[in-house]
Design an enzyme around this catalytic site. Structure first.
Site, PDB file in Angstrom:
ATOM      1  N   ASP A  60       0.822  -1.213   0.000  1.00  0.00           N
ATOM      2  CA  ASP A  60       0.000   0.000   0.000  1.00  0.00           C
ATOM      3  C   ASP A  60       0.854   1.260   0.000  1.00  0.00           C
ATOM      4  O   ASP A  60       2.026   1.245   0.384  1.00  0.00           O
ATOM      5  CB  ASP A  60      -0.889   0.036   1.247  1.00  0.00           C
ATOM      6  CG  ASP A  60      -2.066  -0.914   1.176  1.00  0.00           C
ATOM      7  OD1 ASP A  60      -2.130  -1.701   0.220  1.00  0.00           O
ATOM      8  OD2 ASP A  60      -2.906  -0.883   2.098  1.00  0.00           O
ATOM      9  N   ASP A  61       0.218   2.359  -0.400  1.00  0.00           N
ATOM     10  CA  ASP A  61       0.681   3.740  -0.199  1.00  0.00           C
ATOM     11  C   ASP A  61       1.671   4.251  -1.242  1.00  0.00           C
ATOM     12  O   ASP A  61       2.080   5.412  -1.174  1.00  0.00           O
ATOM     13  CB  ASP A  61       1.288   3.952   1.192  1.00  0.00           C
ATOM     14  CG  ASP A  61       0.285   3.798   2.312  1.00  0.00           C
ATOM     15  OD1 ASP A  61      -0.900   3.557   2.013  1.00  0.00           O
ATOM     16  OD2 ASP A  61       0.680   3.911   3.484  1.00  0.00           O
ATOM     17  N   HIS A 111      -5.865   3.021  -3.683  1.00  0.00           N
ATOM     18  CA  HIS A 111      -5.905   3.061  -2.218  1.00  0.00           C
ATOM     19  C   HIS A 111      -6.322   4.454  -1.768  1.00  0.00           C
ATOM     20  O   HIS A 111      -5.736   5.026  -0.856  1.00  0.00           O
ATOM     21  CB  HIS A 111      -4.514   2.690  -1.687  1.00  0.00           C
ATOM     22  CG  HIS A 111      -4.422   2.475  -0.217  1.00  0.00           C
ATOM     23  ND1 HIS A 111      -5.338   1.739   0.503  1.00  0.00           N
ATOM     24  CD2 HIS A 111      -3.483   2.895   0.686  1.00  0.00           C
ATOM     25  CE1 HIS A 111      -4.968   1.713   1.776  1.00  0.00           C
ATOM     26  NE2 HIS A 111      -3.860   2.415   1.922  1.00  0.00           N
ATOM     27  N   HIS A 115      -5.383   9.208   1.017  1.00  0.00           N
ATOM     28  CA  HIS A 115      -5.304   8.386   2.232  1.00  0.00           C
ATOM     29  C   HIS A 115      -5.971   9.071   3.433  1.00  0.00           C
ATOM     30  O   HIS A 115      -5.399   9.182   4.511  1.00  0.00           O
ATOM     31  CB  HIS A 115      -3.853   8.038   2.573  1.00  0.00           C
ATOM     32  CG  HIS A 115      -3.721   6.744   3.318  1.00  0.00           C
ATOM     33  ND1 HIS A 115      -4.046   6.605   4.662  1.00  0.00           N
ATOM     34  CD2 HIS A 115      -3.304   5.524   2.925  1.00  0.00           C
ATOM     35  CE1 HIS A 115      -3.832   5.363   5.061  1.00  0.00           C
ATOM     36  NE2 HIS A 115      -3.368   4.671   4.013  1.00  0.00           N
ATOM     37  N   TYR A 152      -6.598   2.688   5.848  1.00  0.00           N
ATOM     38  CA  TYR A 152      -6.759   2.222   7.232  1.00  0.00           C
ATOM     39  C   TYR A 152      -7.743   1.049   7.327  1.00  0.00           C
ATOM     40  O   TYR A 152      -8.151   0.680   8.429  1.00  0.00           O
ATOM     41  CB  TYR A 152      -7.233   3.352   8.158  1.00  0.00           C
ATOM     42  CG  TYR A 152      -6.410   4.606   8.079  1.00  0.00           C
ATOM     43  CD1 TYR A 152      -5.159   4.685   8.683  1.00  0.00           C
ATOM     44  CD2 TYR A 152      -6.867   5.723   7.380  1.00  0.00           C
ATOM     45  CE1 TYR A 152      -4.394   5.843   8.614  1.00  0.00           C
ATOM     46  CE2 TYR A 152      -6.111   6.889   7.293  1.00  0.00           C
ATOM     47  CZ  TYR A 152      -4.869   6.936   7.913  1.00  0.00           C
ATOM     48  OH  TYR A 152      -4.115   8.079   7.834  1.00  0.00           O
ATOM     49  N   HIS A 208       3.769  -2.175   3.117  1.00  0.00           N
ATOM     50  CA  HIS A 208       3.735  -0.809   2.588  1.00  0.00           C
ATOM     51  C   HIS A 208       5.025  -0.503   1.832  1.00  0.00           C
ATOM     52  O   HIS A 208       6.098  -0.408   2.456  1.00  0.00           O
ATOM     53  CB  HIS A 208       3.540   0.204   3.725  1.00  0.00           C
ATOM     54  CG  HIS A 208       2.212   0.079   4.413  1.00  0.00           C
ATOM     55  ND1 HIS A 208       1.955  -0.886   5.368  1.00  0.00           N
ATOM     56  CD2 HIS A 208       1.053   0.775   4.255  1.00  0.00           C
ATOM     57  CE1 HIS A 208       0.696  -0.767   5.784  1.00  0.00           C
ATOM     58  NE2 HIS A 208       0.130   0.228   5.122  1.00  0.00           N
TER      59      HIS A 208
END
Length: 241
Positions: A60-61, A111, A115, A152, A208
């Site tokens: 992710d991210d 995603h 965020h 999250y 991540h």
């Protein structure tokens, strides 16, 4: 000239394949999912059809200019494929790096755009964030995103409805390594992965690629998987119509 180029390409592909052997973790198989509003990940939904000892690598991210290339190298060194859930603003900032993920055989979803904590936003704000992240993905890749992971893992009724309507899969997780603490070391992350594997035995692993300690630790984390006998399953989606 064209025939020479084809020959050189074939040699390159053969050489790459030859580098993947029993010493690497490798990718055991690929699951191709339909483009539909399904929900996967036993943390919140239905588990993927994985056998005991099978895991899906997800990150992710990203994309992150500093860290994603390190993650890609570690994966390439082990012939392992992963799925990256990208932040819309990061795609816009690093479109070439985002496209590199696909060129190297990985898959990608979104995603969110920034965020955020979506539940703290109005319905219109949530839908706007989704719209922007989808637009960034389509600009970079030329197709609609097949999958979405909530930031999250905080799902909202508004976006669950929108994703189902537009045939976008919701990808939750089965296990993670809590890799967002700046002070984490490779040893700590490896221990967390070991504990998660021992508890779950299979499933979607959340990591991540934007996190420096994770990028540095990934060669060790992949070795943990190999040493424990785990098999990597790659997720893909049907081509967009």
């Amino acid at each position: 000239m064209r025939s020479v180029a084809l020959i050189l390409a074939a040699i390159a592909i053969h050489a790459s394949a030859a580098e993947c052997g029993p010493d690497q973790l490798n990718t055991a198989r690929t699951i191709t999912l339909k483009r539909e509003g399904a929900l996967y990940g036993a943390h919140q939904h239905t588990a993927l059809p994985l056998a005991k000892g099978e895991v899906v690598l997800t990150f992710d991210d990203g994309p992150s200019a500093d860290n994603t290339p390190l993650v890609l190298k570690a994966l390439a060194d082990q012939c392992a494929k992963a799925t990256f859930f990208l932040i819309g603003e990061h795609i816009a900032q690093q479109p070439d790096l985002a496209r590199r993920l696909i060129r190297e055989g990985h898959s990608a979803g979104i995603h969110s755009n920034t965020h955020p904590h979506l539940a703290s936003m109005t319905t219109d704000q949530q839908l706007e964030d989704l719209k922007l992240s989808r637009a960034a993905y389509k600009t970079a890749f030329g197709v609609e995103t097949p999958a979405y992971r909530f930031p999250y893992l905080e799902e909202t009724p508004t976006l669950l409805e929108a994703l189902k309507r537009d045939n976008i899969t919701v990808a939750s997780i089965d296990m993670g390594i809590n890799d967002w603490i700046p002070e984490d070391t490779t040893a700590i992350l490896a221990q967390r992965l070991t504990e998660s594997l021992d508890k779950a035995g299979r499933g979607i692993i959340l990591m991540h690629d934007a996190n420096g300690p994770t990028a540095q630790a990934l060669p060790t984390l992949l070795k943990v998987l190999k040493d424990k006998g785990y098999k990597v399953v790659h997720l893909e989606w049907e081509a967009a119509q």
